[in-house]
Design a protein around this motif. Sequence first.
Motif, short mmCIF file in Angstrom:
data_model
loop_
_atom_site.label_atom_id
_atom_site.label_comp_id
_atom_site.label_asym_id
_atom_site.label_seq_id
_atom_site.Cartn_x
_atom_site.Cartn_y
_atom_site.Cartn_z
N SER A 308 0.82 -1.20 0.00
CA SER A 308 0.00 0.00 0.00
C SER A 308 0.86 1.26 0.00
O SER A 308 2.04 1.22 0.34
N VAL A 309 0.23 2.37 -0.40
CA VAL A 309 0.86 3.68 -0.34
C VAL A 309 -0.09 4.63 0.37
O VAL A 309 -1.31 4.55 0.19
N PHE A 310 0.45 5.52 1.18
CA PHE A 310 -0.37 6.51 1.86
C PHE A 310 0.52 7.70 2.24
O PHE A 310 1.73 7.52 2.42
N PRO A 311 -0.06 8.90 2.35
CA PRO A 311 -1.45 9.25 1.99
C PRO A 311 -1.59 9.34 0.48
O PRO A 311 -0.60 9.34 -0.25
N ASN A 312 -2.80 9.47 0.02
CA ASN A 312 -3.05 9.62 -1.40
C ASN A 312 -4.37 10.37 -1.57
O ASN A 312 -5.40 9.83 -1.16
N PRO A 313 -4.41 11.58 -2.04
CA PRO A 313 -3.34 12.33 -2.70
C PRO A 313 -2.14 12.60 -1.78
O PRO A 313 -2.24 12.55 -0.57
N VAL A 314 -1.01 12.92 -2.43
CA VAL A 314 0.26 13.06 -1.73
C VAL A 314 0.64 14.53 -1.61
O VAL A 314 0.39 15.31 -2.52
N ALA A 315 1.26 14.88 -0.47
CA ALA A 315 1.84 16.20 -0.30
C ALA A 315 3.21 16.04 0.34
O ALA A 315 3.31 15.57 1.47
N ASN A 316 4.25 16.33 -0.38
CA ASN A 316 5.64 16.29 0.10
C ASN A 316 6.26 14.90 0.15
O ASN A 316 7.35 14.68 -0.33
N SER A 317 5.59 13.93 0.79
CA SER A 317 6.17 12.59 0.87
C SER A 317 5.09 11.53 0.88
O SER A 317 3.94 11.81 1.25
N VAL A 318 5.45 10.33 0.45
CA VAL A 318 4.53 9.21 0.42
C VAL A 318 5.20 8.01 1.09
O VAL A 318 6.41 7.79 0.93
N MET A 319 4.44 7.26 1.87
CA MET A 319 4.95 6.07 2.54
C MET A 319 4.55 4.83 1.75
O MET A 319 3.38 4.65 1.40
N VAL A 320 5.52 3.98 1.44
CA VAL A 320 5.27 2.70 0.77
C VAL A 320 5.37 1.60 1.81
O VAL A 320 6.41 1.43 2.45
N ARG A 321 4.29 0.86 1.99
CA ARG A 321 4.27 -0.22 2.99
C ARG A 321 4.31 -1.57 2.29
O ARG A 321 3.51 -1.83 1.39
N ILE A 322 5.23 -2.43 2.73
CA ILE A 322 5.40 -3.76 2.12
C ILE A 322 5.33 -4.80 3.22
O ILE A 322 6.35 -5.27 3.73
N PRO A 323 4.12 -5.21 3.64
CA PRO A 323 4.01 -6.22 4.69
C PRO A 323 4.63 -7.54 4.24
O PRO A 323 4.54 -7.92 3.07
N GLY A 324 5.29 -8.23 5.14
CA GLY A 324 5.88 -9.52 4.81
C GLY A 324 7.04 -9.41 3.84
O GLY A 324 7.33 -10.37 3.11
N ILE A 325 7.73 -8.28 3.84
CA ILE A 325 8.87 -8.10 2.93
C ILE A 325 9.92 -9.18 3.17
O ILE A 325 10.18 -9.57 4.30
N GLN A 326 10.50 -9.68 2.10
CA GLN A 326 11.54 -10.71 2.17
C GLN A 326 12.80 -10.19 1.50
O GLN A 326 12.82 -9.95 0.30
N GLY A 327 13.83 -9.97 2.30
CA GLY A 327 15.07 -9.45 1.75
C GLY A 327 14.91 -7.99 1.34
O GLY A 327 14.29 -7.20 2.04
N MET A 328 15.46 -7.64 0.21
CA MET A 328 15.42 -6.26 -0.28
C MET A 328 14.34 -6.11 -1.35
O MET A 328 14.17 -6.96 -2.22
N ALA A 329 13.61 -5.00 -1.25
CA ALA A 329 12.62 -4.66 -2.26
C ALA A 329 13.14 -3.52 -3.12
O ALA A 329 13.86 -2.64 -2.64
#
Length: 381
Positions: A308-329
């Motif tokens: 997921s990404v939030f917030p959206n619409p974006v102002a200045n910065s956006v957070m990318v969330r990767i649950p269960g990430i394995q190694g490097m994304a």
Amino acid sequence: MSSTAIITSSATVLWSTVAGANSYDVDYKLNSSGTWVNAATGTTSTSVNLSGLTPGLLNDWRVRANCTSGSSAYAQSQSTTIPVVTCIAPTGLTSSGITVSAATVSWTAVSGAISYDVDYKLASSGTWINSITGTTSTSRAISGLTASSLFDWRVRTNCSSLTSGYTQAQFTTSAVSTCPGIYDVSTNGTRAGAATIPFNTDIKGLINPTGDNDYYKFVINTAGTITVTLSTLPADYDLRLYRNNSQVAISQNGSTTSETINYTAAGTYYARVYGYNGAFNATNCYTLKVQLGTASREEGLITLNKISVFPNPVANSVMVRIPGIQGMANIRLFDMYGKTLMQRSSGQVNTQLDVSTLPAGVYMVNVMNNGKESTMKIVNE
């Protein structure tokens, strides 16, 4: 007969001089073997170095004297080579206490360790910076870091005679807390224009000018406890909580005393921050935080394959969330024409992208991790 200079793969065997001996023959073998290996024939020395031995095993060796009239019977002895001593690399690497400029890194104690060495660097850099050498602690506070940046850090074990290889991990420093923050947007004077905020995060905002209202949206999927706090007040501000269009709670402490609301129910909520009797401050921010207890959450506005990404619409910065990430994304941001504008590698669940320099418009965020790929659209205001 004796053995000396015993190490992992060799030993020196010695014997006393035999009267009338012209020379000596020496053989050796693993104690478990039935086959002798000749080490020396006709040597005039009373010692021989046995090499190419297996570490940590019992070896037999024998010697006989060669005289003018013939050879004697063998005399036999034994010696055990020293086992290979290993120095184990640290495990259990974690990061905590992460701020805009510092983090504390930790690891699990290693049996036999004398001390540890810790290095760090920006993930984009090829040069390591030594944080400490020879520490006996299993944690290290690293300071002087750059905000909103991905850092590599590594640690190795120092044993009595060996050093292990490095074990490596990553952390991302927090974003600089700007005033106002990225969620106090121009449209949040009403519920309809409220930005969706993340949980357990300090949200910075301004009440300016007098009569200003700031609304923030969050969604609770499953009923449970939540706590909404309003603190660091520069003036007499109050806090109201709405469920959809209905007010469900209010906190109206006097002066600059913090406000707190506790509530339990699922639904879509709006927190409203406003000045009592027209109070405002044009330069100093308040801090709003929604903390989850037993409630479950919904933070992202766009979700695809659990990324997921939030917030959206974006102002200045956006957070990318990767649950269960394995190694490097691999995270890539590109425009509607397919041009890559930003690319980062991250091993963190949450990675923040600074889009403050990008023109307003529609962009795409592409995430690749563990052979899977997701692409999400964001609107930069």
